[in-house]
Design an enzyme around this catalytic site. Structure first.
Site, PDB file in Angstrom:
ATOM      1  N   GLY A  25       0.821  -1.203   0.000  1.00  0.00           N
ATOM      2  CA  GLY A  25       0.000   0.000   0.000  1.00  0.00           C
ATOM      3  C   GLY A  25       0.852   1.249   0.000  1.00  0.00           C
ATOM      4  O   GLY A  25       0.415   2.311   0.439  1.00  0.00           O
ATOM      5  N   GLY A  26       2.089   1.124  -0.506  1.00  0.00           N
ATOM      6  CA  GLY A  26       2.960   2.286  -0.626  1.00  0.00           C
ATOM      7  C   GLY A  26       3.421   2.861   0.702  1.00  0.00           C
ATOM      8  O   GLY A  26       3.810   4.024   0.759  1.00  0.00           O
TER       9      GLY A  26
ATOM     10  N   SER B 182       4.592  -5.593  -2.894  1.00  0.00           N
ATOM     11  CA  SER B 182       4.777  -4.166  -3.092  1.00  0.00           C
ATOM     12  C   SER B 182       5.501  -3.580  -1.876  1.00  0.00           C
ATOM     13  O   SER B 182       6.597  -4.009  -1.546  1.00  0.00           O
ATOM     14  CB  SER B 182       3.429  -3.489  -3.362  1.00  0.00           C
ATOM     15  OG  SER B 182       3.598  -2.188  -3.863  1.00  0.00           O
TER      16      SER B 182
END
Length: 557
Positions: free
Chosen positions: A130-131, A218
């Protein structure tokens, strides 16, 4: 029973008194586990053959004077902890946090196990992406029930654990004050604290503390990459293997301390703490709502920093020096990573000059003019070579005449170059490495929260539904109705289980599947596609991906 709810905060020293317990599962008898902090009651789901325990605190609530500090151990509780429902998620921003109950008291984890537990079961620990700005273990796209259920079906039972960690400025506030206090990268330390809790307590659930696999996608995969480098590679016995989906320690998420100084000073000023004797302590005392608004990501995006502690130096240097954990890894990227909206430079790149300016002043602001010219040479304006790959002369010009060229550069920088170089570094040292390329497009040509505008193809995050093998048609990662696609999902999910159980992804029990080779014997990827899953030599875009390794310092890793 101790019940967590939005807005309910306890101090690190608090003891909680038991209240009547109501089991929310399908059994009249709740599964219970006792650890040194107290007894925990969860749900039994007979249709899955699993027990689930939600929102178990692995650290003291990071509120009040513990805000912007590294996590502290959790307190004991009196009575039985009600672990039948998800508590609040950590404050975050963007689509991966929207619509969720959020609260600073969020340092909890979820445990899903085969019913009744067992003894000595391998453990998979999920770290969401989620960055570093959003995400939650409670996200239904990360429902761990299906993986645990499948692990029992193939006679390789595992325990799966999802952890929360602080996000955005709450977890990654950076500035000289934070650095001087020794509290940088609190979100990464949250993850490490969770791993320590797991090592200490997972035996009570039936797990083996020496058979832990950390696993993320991610920003979660970048987190895993930083755990591989932490303590100069001393992983403290916290894990024996790692799975990195679309991320590594090499790429765009890391920054120097100086990068955030101006941002930090602005937040201090906005919140009225500029003229106080202890600006960081002043921020700890600001009401939550005011702090949340000041840390909105459209104003400030906070990510990990080189702190000389958890991240002792630039990852590229640590990798080159062999200062990484001696563990087995499974690592991969998706074919068309650069098509994700937040990666790909859509609607702005029409000419070479547009791309040159973008690389110098937008995507890669630290890159030198000579390096940019080399990138323009290595990634020519030839749509047949652009991203999405293997789409021929189609330019998708409504997204920019040279969009595919730019998307290829950004995708390689963010994901694929780090994937290959991490594979090579571990394999060259003799570690077992299994590398993949995920090459399946979303079934309906779009992927909510990533990109819903063509081109999409095998974009970032597209593998999530396949890994978790969640059949729900109501979630954005639904793999679709095609039997061949669902068969691919079973293969991928069971390969992940096999890897965590045996340190080998090939023991999935699916007949006729291509054998996944070890990278040190054959520098190859397994390519996942519903039409044909096969093995390829990992030599595509060789000159391009190698070049990134020569300029990691310029781009901040």
């Amino acid at each position: 029973m101790f019940s967590r709810s939005l807005g309910f905060l306890v101090t690190a020293a608090a003891l909680v008194t038991a209240t009547p317990f109501k089991n929310n599962g399908s059994s009249t008898t709740a599964p219970t586990v006792t650890i040194k902090n107290g007894t925990i009651a969860g749900n039994y789901l007979p249709s899955f053959g699993i027990d689930e325990f939600f929102s178990i605190p692995f650290a003291a609530p990071p509120v009040g004077n513990l805000r912007f500090r590294h996590p502290q151990p959790p307190s004991k509780w009196n009575g039985t902890l009600d672990a039948t429902e998800h508590g609040p998620s950590c404050p975050g921003f963007g689509p991966f946090s929207e619509g969720r109950p959020l609260d600073e008291d969020c340092l909890t984890l979820d445990v899903v196990r085969p019913s009744g537990g067992g003894k000595g079961l391998p453990v998979m620990v999920w770290i969401y992406g989620g960055g570093f700005s959003g995400g939650a273990s409670a996200d239904p796209r990360y429902n761990l029930s299906y993986i645990v259920n499948a692990s029992v079906a193939i006679k390789k039972p595992v325990i799966a654990i999802g952890i929360n960690y602080r996000l955005a400025g709450f977890g990654f506030l950076a500035g000289q004050d934070v650095f001087n206090s020794g509290n940088s990268n609190a979100g990464l330390f949250d993850q490490r604290q969770a791993l320590r809790w797991i090592r200490e307590n997972v035996g009570a659930f039936g797990g083996d503390k020496d058979k832990v696999t950390i696993w993320g996608e991610s920003a979660g995969a970048y987190s895993v990459g930083y755990h591989l480098l932490a303590n100069n590679g001393d992983n403290e016995g916290l894990f024996r293997a790692a799975i990195l989906q679309s991320g590594s320690s090499l790429g765009p998420t890391l920054n120097s301390l100086g990068h955030f100084d101006e941002m930090y000073n602005s937040v201090v000023d906005i919140l009225g703490c500029s003229n106080t004797s202890d600006r960081l302590q002043c921020l700890r005392e600001v009401p939550y709502e005011q702090l949340f608004n000041a840390l909105q990501p459209q104003l400030y995006t906070w990510t990990p920093v080189v702190d000389g502690d958890f991240i002792p130096g630039w990852p590229s240097d640590r990798m080159a020096a062999g200062k990484f954990a001696n563990v087995t890894i499974l690592i991969g990227a998706n074919t068309d990573e650069g098509t994700a909206t937040f990666f790909g430079p859509r609607n702005i790149i029409n000419t070479t000059e547009d791309l040159r300016n973008y690389l110098l002043n937008g995507s890669l602001p630290a890159t030198t003019p000579s390096s940019v010219e080399k990138l323009l040479e290595l990634y020519p304006d030839d749509p047949a070579l652009g991203c999405p790959f293997n789409t021929g002369s189609e330019r998708f010009a409504d997204q920019g005449y040279q969009y595919k060229r730019a998307a290829a550069i950004v995708g390689d920088y963010a994901m694929d170059a780090g994937r290959r170089q991490t594979s090579e570094a571990f394999a060259n040292r003799g570690n077992k490495v299994f590398s993949y390329r995920f090459d399946q497009s979303p079934w309906n040509g779009k992927l909510k929260d990533i990109t819903e505008v063509a081109p999409v193809y095998s974009t970032h995050y597209a593998e999530i539904g396949f890994v978790f093998n969640n059949p729900s048609t109501t979630i954005s990662t639904y793999v679709g109705p095609d039997p061949a696609v669902n068969a691919l999902s079973r293969l991928i999910s069971r390969s992940w289980i096999s890897f965590a159980h045996d340190l080998d992804p090939n023991n999935h029990g699916i007949q006729g599947a291509a054998k996944w080779p070890e990278y040190k014997y054959s520098a190859s990827n397994i390519v996942f596609n519903s039409n044909r899953t096969y093995v390829e030599k990992d030599d595509y875009r060789k000159e391009q991906l190698n070049f990134w390794g020569t300029i990691w310092h310029e781009v901040g890793c």
